[in-house]
Design a protein around this motif. Structure first.
Motif, PDB file in Angstrom:
ATOM      1  N   ASN A 115      45.189  34.867 -68.219  1.00  7.55           N
ATOM      2  CA  ASN A 115      46.451  35.356 -67.752  1.00  7.55           C
ATOM      3  C   ASN A 115      46.168  36.635 -67.036  1.00  7.55           C
ATOM      4  O   ASN A 115      46.502  37.691 -67.691  1.00  7.55           O
ATOM      5  N   ASN A 116      46.108  36.797 -65.880  1.00  7.30           N
ATOM      6  CA  ASN A 116      46.088  38.020 -65.132  1.00  7.30           C
ATOM      7  C   ASN A 116      47.062  38.258 -64.297  1.00  7.30           C
ATOM      8  O   ASN A 116      46.946  38.872 -63.345  1.00  7.30           O
ATOM      9  N   GLN A 117      48.307  38.170 -64.837  1.00  5.53           N
ATOM     10  CA  GLN A 117      49.656  38.405 -64.299  1.00  5.53           C
ATOM     11  C   GLN A 117      49.755  39.814 -64.445  1.00  5.53           C
ATOM     12  O   GLN A 117      49.178  40.570 -65.143  1.00  5.53           O
ATOM     13  N   THR A 118      50.961  40.211 -63.693  1.00  2.57           N
ATOM     14  CA  THR A 118      51.490  41.617 -64.159  1.00  2.57           C
ATOM     15  C   THR A 118      51.334  41.688 -65.519  1.00  2.57           C
ATOM     16  O   THR A 118      51.885  41.061 -66.078  1.00  2.57           O
ATOM     17  N   PRO A 119      50.929  43.048 -66.252  1.00  2.00           N
ATOM     18  CA  PRO A 119      51.165  43.178 -67.484  1.00  2.00           C
ATOM     19  C   PRO A 119      52.425  43.106 -68.295  1.00  2.00           C
ATOM     20  O   PRO A 119      53.537  43.385 -67.620  1.00  2.00           O
ATOM     21  N   GLY A 120      52.686  42.390 -69.281  1.00  2.00           N
ATOM     22  CA  GLY A 120      53.808  41.914 -70.186  1.00  2.00           C
ATOM     23  C   GLY A 120      54.290  40.446 -69.281  1.00  2.00           C
ATOM     24  O   GLY A 120      55.145  40.037 -70.109  1.00  2.00           O
ATOM     25  N   THR A 121      53.848  39.784 -68.430  1.00  2.00           N
ATOM     26  CA  THR A 121      54.332  38.710 -67.882  1.00  2.00           C
ATOM     27  C   THR A 121      53.875  37.507 -68.914  1.00  2.00           C
ATOM     28  O   THR A 121      52.940  37.700 -69.219  1.00  2.00           O
ATOM     29  N   VAL A 122      54.953  36.911 -69.445  1.00  2.00           N
ATOM     30  CA  VAL A 122      54.828  35.961 -70.540  1.00  2.00           C
ATOM     31  C   VAL A 122      54.661  34.593 -69.890  1.00  2.00           C
ATOM     32  O   VAL A 122      55.717  34.057 -69.074  1.00  2.00           O
ATOM     33  N   ALA A 123      53.460  33.790 -69.799  1.00  2.00           N
ATOM     34  CA  ALA A 123      53.324  32.377 -69.495  1.00  2.00           C
ATOM     35  C   ALA A 123      53.805  31.440 -70.774  1.00  2.00           C
ATOM     36  O   ALA A 123      53.288  31.672 -71.624  1.00  2.00           O
ATOM     37  N   LYS A 124      54.374  30.529 -70.498  1.00  4.91           N
ATOM     38  CA  LYS A 124      54.793  29.582 -71.325  1.00  4.91           C
ATOM     39  C   LYS A 124      54.376  28.127 -71.248  1.00  4.91           C
ATOM     40  O   LYS A 124      54.383  27.844 -70.351  1.00  4.91           O
ATOM     41  N   PHE A 125      54.042  27.635 -72.501  1.00  4.22           N
ATOM     42  CA  PHE A 125      53.447  26.345 -72.630  1.00  4.22           C
ATOM     43  C   PHE A 125      54.415  25.481 -73.330  1.00  4.22           C
ATOM     44  O   PHE A 125      54.698  25.763 -74.509  1.00  4.22           O
ATOM     45  N   GLY A 142      41.362  33.675 -73.339  1.00  3.03           N
ATOM     46  CA  GLY A 142      40.773  33.319 -74.622  1.00  3.03           C
ATOM     47  C   GLY A 142      40.644  31.828 -74.274  1.00  3.03           C
ATOM     48  O   GLY A 142      40.439  31.245 -73.202  1.00  3.03           O
ATOM     49  N   THR A 143      40.627  31.063 -75.403  1.00  7.62           N
ATOM     50  CA  THR A 143      40.531  29.463 -75.207  1.00  7.62           C
ATOM     51  C   THR A 143      41.650  28.785 -75.921  1.00  7.62           C
ATOM     52  O   THR A 143      42.328  29.355 -76.890  1.00  7.62           O
ATOM     53  N   ALA A 144      42.231  27.762 -75.306  1.00  5.03           N
ATOM     54  CA  ALA A 144      43.256  27.129 -75.642  1.00  5.03           C
ATOM     55  C   ALA A 144      43.273  25.677 -75.990  1.00  5.03           C
ATOM     56  O   ALA A 144      42.070  25.020 -75.353  1.00  5.03           O
ATOM     57  N   THR A 145      43.972  25.038 -76.854  1.00  6.52           N
ATOM     58  CA  THR A 145      43.849  23.558 -76.895  1.00  6.52           C
ATOM     59  C   THR A 145      45.118  23.038 -76.109  1.00  6.52           C
ATOM     60  O   THR A 145      46.290  23.275 -76.382  1.00  6.52           O
ATOM     61  N   TRP A 146      44.635  21.944 -75.279  1.00 13.15           N
ATOM     62  CA  TRP A 146      45.628  21.562 -74.229  1.00 13.15           C
ATOM     63  C   TRP A 146      46.312  20.343 -74.968  1.00 13.15           C
ATOM     64  O   TRP A 146      47.430  20.158 -74.194  1.00 13.15           O
ATOM     65  N   ASP A 147      46.011  19.948 -75.874  1.00 11.99           N
ATOM     66  CA  ASP A 147      46.536  18.832 -76.561  1.00 11.99           C
ATOM     67  C   ASP A 147      47.954  19.139 -77.137  1.00 11.99           C
ATOM     68  O   ASP A 147      47.533  19.989 -78.373  1.00 11.99           O
ATOM     69  N   PRO A 148      49.120  18.771 -77.228  1.00 13.02           N
ATOM     70  CA  PRO A 148      49.483  18.176 -75.918  1.00 13.02           C
ATOM     71  C   PRO A 148      50.483  19.286 -75.185  1.00 13.02           C
ATOM     72  O   PRO A 148      51.338  19.703 -75.967  1.00 13.02           O
ATOM     73  N   ILE A 149      50.150  19.490 -74.001  1.00 12.00           N
ATOM     74  CA  ILE A 149      50.955  20.393 -73.154  1.00 12.00           C
ATOM     75  C   ILE A 149      51.454  19.446 -72.009  1.00 12.00           C
ATOM     76  O   ILE A 149      50.751  18.780 -71.361  1.00 12.00           O
ATOM     77  N   TRP A 150      52.741  19.610 -72.082  1.00 17.48           N
ATOM     78  CA  TRP A 150      53.492  18.703 -71.119  1.00 17.48           C
ATOM     79  C   TRP A 150      54.061  19.320 -69.962  1.00 17.48           C
ATOM     80  O   TRP A 150      54.533  18.828 -68.686  1.00 17.48           O
ATOM     81  N   SER A 151      54.173  20.792 -69.939  1.00 14.36           N
ATOM     82  CA  SER A 151      54.679  21.351 -69.043  1.00 14.36           C
ATOM     83  C   SER A 151      54.280  23.047 -69.030  1.00 14.36           C
ATOM     84  O   SER A 151      53.883  23.262 -70.221  1.00 14.36           O
ATOM     85  N   LEU A 152      54.443  23.867 -67.875  1.00 15.80           N
ATOM     86  CA  LEU A 152      53.922  25.242 -68.091  1.00 15.80           C
ATOM     87  C   LEU A 152      54.706  25.885 -67.152  1.00 15.80           C
ATOM     88  O   LEU A 152      55.318  25.395 -66.119  1.00 15.80           O
ATOM     89  N   ARG A 153      55.095  27.311 -67.432  1.00 17.98           N
ATOM     90  CA  ARG A 153      55.669  28.110 -66.603  1.00 17.98           C
ATOM     91  C   ARG A 153      54.731  29.493 -66.522  1.00 17.98           C
ATOM     92  O   ARG A 153      54.738  30.124 -67.691  1.00 17.98           O
ATOM     93  N   PRO A 154      54.161  29.707 -65.578  1.00 17.27           N
ATOM     94  CA  PRO A 154      53.201  30.680 -65.473  1.00 17.27           C
ATOM     95  C   PRO A 154      53.973  32.245 -65.744  1.00 17.27           C
ATOM     96  O   PRO A 154      53.419  33.348 -66.378  1.00 17.27           O
ATOM     97  N   CYS A 155      55.189  32.473 -65.549  1.00 14.28           N
ATOM     98  CA  CYS A 155      56.012  33.567 -65.625  1.00 14.28           C
ATOM     99  C   CYS A 155      57.195  33.364 -66.411  1.00 14.28           C
ATOM    100  O   CYS A 155      57.744  32.461 -66.605  1.00 14.28           O
TER     101      CYS A 155
END
Length: 155
Positions: A115-125, A142-155
């Protein structure tokens, strides 16, 4: 009996040499060029966005670039431009740079993320029911477990 014209065969052969998959049928003798990478991306992007540009090594959507994953399993080795959220899922690198909700399907396994966005930006899974499964606050890798991710919002 319908015959595939030699020009269609030449087009198909050329695309295969270039690393693409081409389907040529009697109904579509010229073939429809779909790269293997685009096909793999469409298998995990539930909304099937229309690509802006397709090549053998990248598929660009509005707000997302999909490429073959680098041969790394370490998050610190995952190149990710400033202002972007990057991850590897099923051997594909996803580079998100547009603030919107992305609906997903078939995300499995583990993989690195940055997550190399502007400092403090929160990505949600998110889970299937829309609840937040986990978050990442920039800068984080880091390393994430993708099971189960159904959507994401980078900001």
């Amino acid at each position: 009996m319908n015959m595939i014209k030699p020009a269609a065969l030449l087009l198909a052969a050329s695309a295969l040499v270039a690393g693409s998959t081409v389907a040529a049928t009697a109904a579509d003798p010229a073939g429809t060029r779909v790269t293997a990478l685009q096909q793999a991306a469409e298998e995990v992007l539930a909304d099937k966005p229309k690509p802006l540009h397709v090549s053998a090594d990248a598929v660009k959507y509005e707000g997302l670039t999909v490429t073959e994953a680098p041969r790394t399993k370490a998050a610190q080795d995952l190149a990710c431009g400033y202002g972007h959220l990057c991850m590897i899922v099923n051997g594909i690198k996803f580079d998100f740079y547009k603030c919107q909700t992305w609906n997903l399907t078939n995300w499995t396994g583990n993989g690195p993320f940055t997550n190399n966005q502007t400092p403090g930006t929160v990505a949600k899974f998110f889970n299937k029911d829309g609840s937040v499964r986990w978050t990442s606050t920039a800068y984080q890798a880091g390393t994430a477990t993708w099971d189960p991710i159904w959507s994401l919002r980078p900001c």
